[in-house]
Design an enzyme around this catalytic site. Sequence first.
Site, PDB file in Angstrom:
ATOM      1  N   ASP A 142      -9.436  -3.788   0.210  1.00 42.75           N
ATOM      2  CA  ASP A 142      -8.214  -4.453   0.674  1.00 42.75           C
ATOM      3  C   ASP A 142      -8.470  -5.291   1.930  1.00 42.75           C
ATOM      4  OD1 ASP A 142      -5.112  -4.548   0.667  1.00 42.75           O
ATOM      5  OD2 ASP A 142      -5.614  -3.915   2.703  1.00 42.75           O
ATOM      6  N   THR A 195       0.787  -1.233   0.000  1.00 39.35           N
ATOM      7  CA  THR A 195       0.000   0.000   0.000  1.00 39.35           C
ATOM      8  C   THR A 195       0.827   1.295   0.000  1.00 39.35           C
ATOM      9  OG1 THR A 195      -1.823  -1.111   1.074  1.00 39.35           O
ATOM     10  CG2 THR A 195      -1.754   1.274   1.311  1.00 39.35           C
ATOM     11  N   HIS A 198      -1.055  -9.471  -1.079  1.00 38.38           N
ATOM     12  CA  HIS A 198      -0.440  -8.786  -2.221  1.00 38.38           C
ATOM     13  C   HIS A 198       0.956  -8.386  -1.804  1.00 38.38           C
ATOM     14  CE1 HIS A 198      -1.193  -5.006  -0.045  1.00 38.38           C
ATOM     15  NE2 HIS A 198      -2.306  -5.615   0.351  1.00 38.38           N
ATOM     16  N   ASN A 211       5.742  -0.977   3.700  1.00 37.25           N
ATOM     17  CA  ASN A 211       4.905  -0.319   4.712  1.00 37.25           C
ATOM     18  C   ASN A 211       5.685  -0.127   6.015  1.00 37.25           C
ATOM     19  OD1 ASN A 211       2.764  -0.330   2.929  1.00 37.25           O
ATOM     20  ND2 ASN A 211       1.766  -2.124   3.831  1.00 37.25           N
ATOM     21  N   ASP A 216      -4.147   0.759  -5.679  1.00 40.09           N
ATOM     22  CA  ASP A 216      -2.702   0.653  -5.507  1.00 40.09           C
ATOM     23  C   ASP A 216      -2.159  -0.707  -5.944  1.00 40.09           C
ATOM     24  OD1 ASP A 216      -4.169  -0.483  -3.426  1.00 40.09           O
ATOM     25  OD2 ASP A 216      -2.816   0.172  -1.830  1.00 40.09           O
ATOM     26  N   HIS A 217      -2.977  -1.732  -5.866  1.00 42.49           N
ATOM     27  CA  HIS A 217      -2.568  -3.107  -6.203  1.00 42.49           C
ATOM     28  C   HIS A 217      -3.824  -3.956  -6.188  1.00 42.49           C
ATOM     29  CE1 HIS A 217      -3.311  -3.869  -2.009  1.00 42.49           C
ATOM     30  NE2 HIS A 217      -2.530  -2.849  -1.708  1.00 42.49           N
TER      31      HIS A 217
END
Length: 404
Positions: A194, A74, A342, A95, A241-242
């Site tokens: 998420d 993230t 992820h 992160n 973001d993913h």
Amino acid sequence: MKVTVLGLLAVWLLTACHTPTKEKSKENAPYLVVLSMDGFRWDYSNMYNTPNLDSIARVGVKAKSLIPSFPSKTFPNHYTIATGLYPEHHGIVLNTFTDPAIGDYKLSDRKAVQNPDFYLGEPIWVTAENQGLRTACYYWPGSEAPIKGVYPSIWKKYDATVTYENRIDSVFSWLQLPSGIRPHLILWYFDEPDHIGHLEGPFAKDTKTTVERLDSLVGVFCHKINQLPNADSINLVFLSDHGMGQITKDKSIALAEYLHEDWVESIRGGNPLVMLKPFEQYTDTVWSVLSSIPHMKVYSKETMPDSFHYTESNRILDYVCVADSAYALFWKNTHFVNGGTHGYDPSDTDVHAIFYGSGPALKEGYVSESFPNVDLYPLFARILNLEPAETDGSLAEVESVLKN
Ligand code: AMP
Ligand code: ZN
Ligand code: ZN
């Protein structure tokens, strides 16, 4: 959202036919509102009912997918979207990481998150503010620190309990501020899908429900924007973001089952990506053990794939372990349940993200090829007529989404 061609033409004629003063030209500058929905996988719109995003693609643009930067986590990716730099260059390499000179960085540490020394590069809101455009951020990673001495004109301390409806109302109210103080760039954030994706995986019923709820909120927001008198000058972008990969208990690797804890000086990261620094005397031992573990790869600075762009920072530890697609990877696996994660190699489509947009700068009904998220800063700078900072991205791959 409905943007009429006649309306757009009228705005274009109005802005094209007179020479505005400097101040006026700022007020007439375009608007760009970017919502990030964390972990919104590129193909949720194929799996679930997303009529509002589908209709944005019909009147605007959509990318087949948005390719995250490595690692597909993230903070690294939000800050890449903001700066156009790979994590090795913008410094938010995970992160959670440690800078040898500054100390520890982690999401839950307010002091760290607000310390500008951690953030390298120039986020788009700093570029905009420095060029006279007001900006607002509602929880964008990096926006709580005075980077290069500059905050967004409006920003907020992260508080996950604020409802999405409240965030919509705030963003809408910012777009109704008097034109002299109205932000022209707004970056805002939802932490779903998420959270549910981690808990239950991308294919779960609750994930479907959450994705469909988010799509309705996108619809509510677009509907509100369409009521604004200047709706025709607002570009809307919805991205993530993913994506999210499915993981199961039977495909899980715990590094501590292979390595002695006293071989390793430091460990950072988490499922499915762990980086570590061995004590000097165990460098070779640790490398050979890690290289032999099935269903994961270990990289040193020398063997890191070029496509990862993940060597040029002293915040990246010596060995970076990444699980193969669909595998989970931990230092110690204590409470793992089936779900999602992820962080994988960006070429794994499980972690590809979304990009949708509509508005006066963007084509209508256009689907672009997948492009990397380092290209978004140059795209946003072009939409806002800003002189961009130097980045790792380029307009070449994304400019096809632009009109003209
Ligand atoms: P991850 O899935 O581990 O890459 O991170 C997602 C989590 O990051 C979210 O669930 C939030 O709790 C957290 N997060 C997102 N934005 C922020 C922020 N601006 N400040 C602090 N935490 C955040
Ligand atoms: Zn995320
Ligand atoms: Zn996540």
